[in-house]
Every structure is written in C-alpha cells, then in structure tokens.
Design an enzyme around this catalytic site. Sequence first.
Site, PDB file in Angstrom:
ATOM      1  N   ALA A  63       0.864  -1.181   0.000  1.00 36.38           N
ATOM      2  CA  ALA A  63       0.000   0.000   0.000  1.00 36.38           C
ATOM      3  C   ALA A  63       0.898   1.228   0.000  1.00 36.38           C
ATOM      4  O   ALA A  63       2.065   1.146   0.395  1.00 36.38           O
ATOM      5  CB  ALA A  63      -0.872  -0.010   1.251  1.00 36.38           C
ATOM      6  N   GLY A 102       0.473  -5.184   0.570  1.00 35.22           N
ATOM      7  CA  GLY A 102      -0.715  -5.192  -0.288  1.00 35.22           C
ATOM      8  C   GLY A 102      -0.419  -5.694  -1.683  1.00 35.22           C
ATOM      9  O   GLY A 102      -1.301  -6.230  -2.350  1.00 35.22           O
ATOM     10  N   GLU A 105      -0.561  -9.341  -1.355  1.00 33.50           N
ATOM     11  CA  GLU A 105      -1.976  -9.686  -1.092  1.00 33.50           C
ATOM     12  C   GLU A 105      -2.789  -9.629  -2.383  1.00 33.50           C
ATOM     13  O   GLU A 105      -3.645 -10.469  -2.633  1.00 33.50           O
ATOM     14  CB  GLU A 105      -2.568  -8.740  -0.046  1.00 33.50           C
ATOM     15  CG  GLU A 105      -2.000  -8.971   1.342  1.00 33.50           C
ATOM     16  CD  GLU A 105      -2.519  -7.968   2.327  1.00 33.50           C
ATOM     17  OE1 GLU A 105      -2.203  -6.765   2.193  1.00 33.50           O
ATOM     18  OE2 GLU A 105      -3.246  -8.363   3.248  1.00 33.50           O
ATOM     19  N   GLU A 125       4.148  -5.949   6.934  1.00 37.98           N
ATOM     20  CA  GLU A 125       3.365  -4.913   7.608  1.00 37.98           C
ATOM     21  C   GLU A 125       3.730  -4.744   9.095  1.00 37.98           C
ATOM     22  O   GLU A 125       3.651  -3.651   9.630  1.00 37.98           O
ATOM     23  CB  GLU A 125       1.874  -5.212   7.492  1.00 37.98           C
ATOM     24  CG  GLU A 125       1.305  -4.968   6.099  1.00 37.98           C
ATOM     25  CD  GLU A 125       1.427  -6.159   5.170  1.00 37.98           C
ATOM     26  OE1 GLU A 125       2.248  -7.052   5.425  1.00 37.98           O
ATOM     27  OE2 GLU A 125       0.700  -6.173   4.161  1.00 37.98           O
TER      28      GLU A 125
HETATM   29  N1  T1G Z   1       4.669   3.376   0.048  1.00 37.30           N
HETATM   30  C1  T1G Z   1       5.177   4.588  -0.323  1.00 37.30           C
HETATM   31  N2  T1G Z   1       6.483   4.789  -0.628  1.00 37.30           N
HETATM   32  C2  T1G Z   1       7.305   3.727  -0.541  1.00 37.30           C
HETATM   33  C3  T1G Z   1       6.856   2.446  -0.150  1.00 37.30           C
HETATM   34  C4  T1G Z   1       5.471   2.291   0.150  1.00 37.30           C
HETATM   35  N3  T1G Z   1       4.947   1.105   0.490  1.00 37.30           N
HETATM   36  N4  T1G Z   1       7.932   1.601  -0.160  1.00 37.30           N
HETATM   37  C5  T1G Z   1       8.989   2.334  -0.538  1.00 37.30           C
HETATM   38  N5  T1G Z   1       8.627   3.593  -0.762  1.00 37.30           N
HETATM   39  C6  T1G Z   1       9.494   4.696  -1.227  1.00 37.30           C
HETATM   40  C7  T1G Z   1      10.566   5.034  -0.190  1.00 37.30           C
HETATM   41  O1  T1G Z   1      10.054   5.958   0.746  1.00 37.30           O
HETATM   42  C8  T1G Z   1      11.636   5.649  -1.088  1.00 37.30           C
HETATM   43  O2  T1G Z   1      11.184   6.957  -1.423  1.00 37.30           O
HETATM   44  C9  T1G Z   1      11.536   4.827  -2.362  1.00 37.30           C
HETATM   45  O3  T1G Z   1      10.225   4.227  -2.344  1.00 37.30           O
HETATM   46  C10 T1G Z   1      12.572   3.733  -2.436  1.00 37.30           C
HETATM   47  O4  T1G Z   1      12.453   2.984  -1.214  1.00 37.30           O
HETATM   48  C11 T1G Z   1      -2.873  -3.306   2.991  1.00 37.30           C
HETATM   49  C12 T1G Z   1      -1.393  -1.749   4.546  1.00 37.30           C
HETATM   50  C13 T1G Z   1      10.307  -1.972  -1.451  1.00 37.30           C
HETATM   51  C14 T1G Z   1      12.115  -3.234  -0.247  1.00 37.30           C
HETATM   52  O5  T1G Z   1       6.252  -2.253   4.041  1.00 37.30           O
HETATM   53  O6  T1G Z   1      10.501  -2.375   2.214  1.00 37.30           O
HETATM   54  O7  T1G Z   1       0.786  -2.870   2.181  1.00 37.30           O
HETATM   55  O8  T1G Z   1      13.100   8.244  -0.425  1.00 37.30           O
HETATM   56  O9  T1G Z   1      14.740   3.524  -0.349  1.00 37.30           O
HETATM   57  O10 T1G Z   1      16.006   0.118  -0.373  1.00 37.30           O
HETATM   58  O11 T1G Z   1      -1.677  -5.012   3.994  1.00 37.30           O
HETATM   59  O12 T1G Z   1      11.147   0.320   0.114  1.00 37.30           O
HETATM   60  O13 T1G Z   1      13.116   7.615  -2.834  1.00 37.30           O
HETATM   61  O14 T1G Z   1      11.465   9.321  -1.998  1.00 37.30           O
HETATM   62  O15 T1G Z   1      13.358   1.661   0.676  1.00 37.30           O
HETATM   63  O16 T1G Z   1      15.320  -0.497  -2.783  1.00 37.30           O
HETATM   64  C15 T1G Z   1       3.783  -2.810   3.042  1.00 37.30           C
HETATM   65  C16 T1G Z   1       8.093  -0.970   2.319  1.00 37.30           C
HETATM   66  C17 T1G Z   1       3.087  -1.484   3.131  1.00 37.30           C
HETATM   67  C18 T1G Z   1       7.337  -2.233   1.932  1.00 37.30           C
HETATM   68  C19 T1G Z   1      12.639  -1.213  -1.602  1.00 37.30           C
HETATM   69  N6  T1G Z   1       4.981  -2.686   2.240  1.00 37.30           N
HETATM   70  N7  T1G Z   1       9.165  -0.713   1.384  1.00 37.30           N
HETATM   71  O17 T1G Z   1      13.788  -0.929  -0.847  1.00 37.30           O
HETATM   72  O18 T1G Z   1      14.307   1.422  -1.668  1.00 37.30           O
HETATM   73  S1  T1G Z   1       1.684  -1.574   4.193  1.00 37.30           S
HETATM   74  C20 T1G Z   1       6.146  -2.381   2.832  1.00 37.30           C
HETATM   75  C21 T1G Z   1      10.322  -1.433   1.462  1.00 37.30           C
HETATM   76  C22 T1G Z   1       0.583  -2.530   3.320  1.00 37.30           C
HETATM   77  C23 T1G Z   1      -1.487  -3.842   3.263  1.00 37.30           C
HETATM   78  C24 T1G Z   1      -0.637  -2.919   4.070  1.00 37.30           C
HETATM   79  C25 T1G Z   1      11.422  -0.970   0.540  1.00 37.30           C
HETATM   80  C26 T1G Z   1      11.592  -1.872  -0.710  1.00 37.30           C
HETATM   81  P1  T1G Z   1      12.290   8.120  -1.694  1.00 37.30           P
HETATM   82  P2  T1G Z   1      13.774   2.417  -0.534  1.00 37.30           P
HETATM   83  P3  T1G Z   1      14.966   0.003  -1.433  1.00 37.30           P
END
Ligand code: T1G
Length: 694
Positions: A63, A102, A105, A125
């Site tokens: 998400a 998500g 999912e 999450e």
């Molecule tokens: N939403 C918005 N921005 C995101 C993002 C996300 N989910 N994930 C990464 N970014 C942005 C981050 O801020 C950075 O921005 C850029 O992408 C590169 O990220 C319903 C509710 C995917 C493994 O927890 O683990 O889904 O600084 O520096 O090291 O159940 O990002 O460049 O402007 O980390 O190559 C669940 C979180 C969400 C994954 C990549 N998903 N992201 O790592 O790059 S909750 C997560 C990561 C959800 C559902 C629920 C990592 C990555 P900027 P980065 P990276």
Amino acid sequence: MSQVVKMERHGEVAIVTVDSPPVNALSAAVRKGIFDGVKSAAADPDVKAIVVTCAGRTFIAGADITEFGKPPQQPGLHEVIDEIEKCPKPVIAAIHGTALGGGFELALGCHYRVATKEAKVGLPEVKLGLLPGAGGTQRLPRAVGPEMAVKMIVTGDFIGAPEAAKAGAIDEIVDNLASGAEAFAKKIVAEKKPLRKLRDDDSKLAAAKADRSIFTNAAAAANKKGRGLEAPVTAAEAVSHSLDQPFEQALKTERELFTKLMNGEQSKAQRYAFFAEREAAKVAGVPEGTKGRDVKSVAIIGAGTMGGGIAMSFANAGIPVTLIETGDEQLKRGLGIMQKNYDATAARGGIPADAPAKRMGLIKGVVGIENVKDADLIIEAVFETMAIKKEVFGKLDQYAKKGAVLATNTSYLNINEIAKMTQRPQDVLGMHFFSPANVMKLCEIVRGEKTAPDALVTAVNVAKKIAKVPVVVGVCDGFVGNRMLAARGKQAEKFLFEGALPQQVDAVLTKFGMPMGPFAMGDLAGLDIGWRSRKDRGIKSEIADAICEAGRFGQKTGKGYYKYEQGSRAPLPDPEIEKLIEETTTKMGLKRRQMSDDEIFERLMYPMINEGARILEEKIAQRPSDIDVVWLYGYGWPIYRGGPMFYADSVGLKKIAERLSFYAKQTNDPSLEPTPLLKKLADEGKTFASLAKG
Ligand code: T1G
C-alpha cells in the site's frame, strides 16, 4: 487507462501494467487503474486471460504508506482484490523485484502467480506496526499452510520466489517475465484450468486445526525479539482465525484488528521511522544531483574490535576489503577474532555453514599502511587518541591515491583537526560505526568543514551498500548520539549521589523500552575507559572513581555497577555497590533521599531532548528525524516510540520546557534550562516535526 496503469491486448491475453515509480505502491490512482483495467478486460469478449504486471524495478511493494492517515479514497484495496478474484477469466500475477504487503496480497487474490527466480515476496506490515489488511492473513495460510504463513507475517521476513513456489504461493518460476507470464496465461486457457481461488481452498488448514500452538509460539518468538511491540501478537491472532472463522468473517476480523493497529500510537511511530530512515540518507546542502565517487576497492586500517567489525560489515555485503595492521601479531589476532565470530554465528544457524570461509575469503589481511595505495575508500579504525589518528592521516596523505575518500571511525575526536594532517581535507570525513560494528546498523557520517559534497555522498552510498543506516552529522564532541548520551549520563551519575541505585535508574529506561540503562551500558563498554579519560582531564567523580579504584571495570572484570555470574552478561544488583555509594556519599556529607521513577525518567529523558534541540540549533543534525534515526539504529530506541524528538512531540514541548525549568532550579543546574529553540517551539505551541516542514 490511467497515467499509472496501462492495459494492452496481446491476442487473447490482456496485460495490465502498473507503472508508478519508485515501487509501484498501491496509491489511489494505481488501485483505480488496476480495478478499471481488470473490469474492462473481463468485459472484453476477445480476452480469455489477464496478466497483472509492473514496469520498473519491482512488482507492487505494498500500500502507499504516504496515504496512511489521510481520508481513504475508493476503490479500496479490498474492492480491487475482490474484482480480481471474482473475474470470470483467469487473472495471473507476474512478479519481479519485491511483491510486498498489499502487493503480495493482490497477487494472492489472483487465480495464479508466476515470478522470476530473483523475485521476493513478503508481508512486512508488522515492521510498520500493522498486519496484512487486505486478506493476507487468510489467503497466505491457505497458500502455504498456517505455520509458514504465521511465521512470515509475524516476522515480516521476505522469502525468495523459489521457496514460495515450493510452499505453494507461486505457480511457476519464469526466465523472462513478460513472455513467461503470457505463455502461462495461454496455457491456463488452453488447458481450461479452473479459476482457482485461495479463499475456497482449506486443504492446508486441516493439519493445523489440531495444533494452535504455532500461533502462540510465533507470537512469543516475535515478542522476545521485539519487546513491547503490539503488531506481531495481533497479527498472529488474525492468522489464527483462518482456522476458526469462515473466510468472510475472518476478513472482517482482520480488518478490525488492522484498523486498531493503524490508529494506534505504535504504528504512527513505526511509519514515521520508515520515512525518517530514508530521509536521513538525503544529504542536505549538497548541489542537486551530486554523485558519489566510484568505490571499487576498500581498505580498513586497524584490525581491532572496530576495524574487525567494519571489515565484517563489508564482507557480509560481499565486498572485498584489505585489512591493514602494523604487525603480523595484531593482524593474526584480529583475523582470529573475526573467524571465531563467524564460526559462532554459523554454529547457531545465523549464517550458512559455508559463510565463514566465504566471508573471511573477502578480507585480505596485510601489514603496512602503504597497502592503501589502490583503495578508493580508506576507513581508519585505530586507537582513539588524536596523536595516533593524526599520524595515520599524515601517512594516508602520503600513500593514498588521488580522490580516495579518507574516513575516520573516531567516536568523538575533531575531524577538522584530523583533516589538517592532509593536503586534501575535501576528501576527509568521519564514518562513525557503533560497536559491535558488524551488528549495529547506524553509521554517523561526520561532515568536516572542508568535506567535499561528493565525498559525503560516497560515504552515504557505501554505508547503505553495507546495510548500514547513514546519518550525516556535524563536528562536535560526540556528534549527535554520544553527545545526547552524555547529557543523559550526567543526570544518571547525579542520581547515585542523590538517592537512587543503578538498578532503579536502569529499570526506568528498560521499562520505557530501551535495551538497557546507563549503568548496564557502562558495564558493557568498560568503566575504565571513562575513568582514564576523567583522570586525563583532571575530573573527579567520587562514586565512579571509587568503583574503578576497587578494580570493578564492568563485565570485563565480572563486576562494575552490577555483579555478573561466570559466563553470564545479566547485570545483578550488588549490595557491595549500595554500601560503596552509602560510604562515599556519607564521607561527602550528603544526605540521600528516595527518588521517584517519574523524576528519574524526566531527568534522564528531557535533558537528552534538550541536547537534541541544541544540536539542531547548531546545525549538527540536518533535521529532527535524523536525530531519531541515530537513536533508533545506534542505541536501540524502541521503534514503536519513533525516537527522542518524535517522542518529545508526543509528550508536548510545553510540558518538557516547563519540567526542564523546574529541574534546573530544583538541582541548581542552569544547563537544564530549555535551550532557546525548545523554548520558542514550546511558546508557539509547535513541534520539532514542524521544523522539517521548513
Ligand atoms: N509506500 C510509499 N512509498 C514507498 C513504499 C510504500 N509502500 N515503499 C517504498 N517507498 C518509497 C521510499 O520511501 C523511497 O522513497 C523509495 O520508495 C525507495 O524505497 C494493505 C497496509 C520496497 C524493499 O512495508 O521495504 O501494504 O526516499 O529507499 O532500499 O496489507 O522500500 O526515494 O522518496 O526503501 O530499494 C507494506 C516498504 C506497506 C514495503 C525497496 N509494504 N518498502 O527498498 O528502496 S503496508 C512495505 C520497502 C501494506 C497492506 C498494508 C522498501 C523496498 P524516496 P527504498 P529500497
């Protein structure tokens, strides 16, 4: 179609492609684009199958966290996944990169899933203080079985596509994603395969119905790892309902539990920490687009505790390093300690059995500083005295190649002084690792007055490459972390004279969620270090000096502020220390008093926050969230409390300023008065976070 989701037809297969950099997060526009794309493909009589894929570096990574806390926009992720699952034509998820949260999912809502070998999937999450809120707690157990599902969801760990395929979450590993997914779709159509929905398949749940301990065990393991975290235990509960509630009802329960976490304090702090860590890697005050220098070869000077730990960090990231010592004996000892470290980790299954040899093979030990000549980055980790560091940097200036970045690992010495020993101060900076350097993630990148922007960016890039969390800080005594720690330690020291005992003081912080308090930390680091430095500076501290004079240096001597049983690192209160404190304070004519935990907590926490405000005033830190990142990754500040500055905002700066003034008068210590920045923010009813908004 929308800006961020395209739909095209390849014969009978419709391809819905998400293209929303950087990670194809499920923003409202992406959700709507997928929803509309699948709906229109389903209505197209010529379309027999649908592939959902992503452009860029990864499948949907979850998400869009930036949307959290804002009014929800339709369609929600549930609606998108429902649209996919009830589609009358097979929908295939084509996964590359990291399909997370998500995103995974949504893939589980598809009828089939294909992936490249390098792809990873996960439901992380919990790392944001949440749980999978779009059916993951119910579909994943049906895909891979409840035991593997609850472990993945409670830890948030990713798994590789081959492992996911073996477990049943991925149907085929393809070499070329686009052609492989299309061919798979055509095969499904040709073979008239059913529209397989995970919600209808309970076959993998039966085995676990008998044994619900998998959920309590997973939650207990997570609790051990992350004391005080709510999300892992709640996530385990959500997954357990896959066994005792019908699918739709369990989805409803999942939603309720998700919403409770989303609105809770812990998730707000953990989501803040997620972005704070990424923000910290953006170096303020360097020209836009500044690139780092190429680093192909790294040399580390000093094979002691820090040098060895730093070398291991590079080896752990698969990067070869040259480790330089002044003599064979020291080199052998240093390499021996690393080998022992790796073997111990492999013995307890922390790394594969062949990892020690592979990683030690990346560390080339040599004698003589002239071996730095080919290195693009040199990290000095020699004895922490200015004289020795100056001598080393003088030699580096002589032997290092032009353009090499010269980094010192000093934890508090003045980088500008050290840089003066070279003709190239623009190449000199600090890379302050935290002990044990192969474990702790924080790396303070210390910016000298003459450090060149591209040298800074180089150090930040290298720190990220070795899985550290870089924070750029300015030059001052203790930079950010240790400077605030000193402010806290000064108060802690006073409490022993005023009436508290080490165990009471430490317990106040461990109850708050810190891994240990100031006195246990002192025992761990070694009390003799501070004792020697006080003597060098002619400073007396009667209780601390008396403890060292009794030969109690901490864990290394089995006794310090606490006593330690043979082979144990658990701090045990020692009546000897209570007696020593009583005797010392009586001799000084001091009358000790009962101190409350609240007073101890406020006088530990608020002076630290005040020091953080001074650090911001002096521009030693670029932003308040950088200070939080330092404490989250350098000192084990509980992630669910965001960091000292985030915590200060949650308490309210007005209250903190008032309490600081009160204690300044009560203890006759004007240094406790709120610093002008803190006072101003408090008077204006503002937060530290308001500073970041400019
Ligand atoms: N939403 C918005 N921005 C995101 C993002 C996300 N989910 N994930 C990464 N970014 C942005 C981050 O801020 C950075 O921005 C850029 O992408 C590169 O990220 C319903 C509710 C995917 C493994 O927890 O683990 O889904 O600084 O520096 O090291 O159940 O990002 O460049 O402007 O980390 O190559 C669940 C979180 C969400 C994954 C990549 N998903 N992201 O790592 O790059 S909750 C997560 C990561 C959800 C559902 C629920 C990592 C990555 P900027 P980065 P990276």
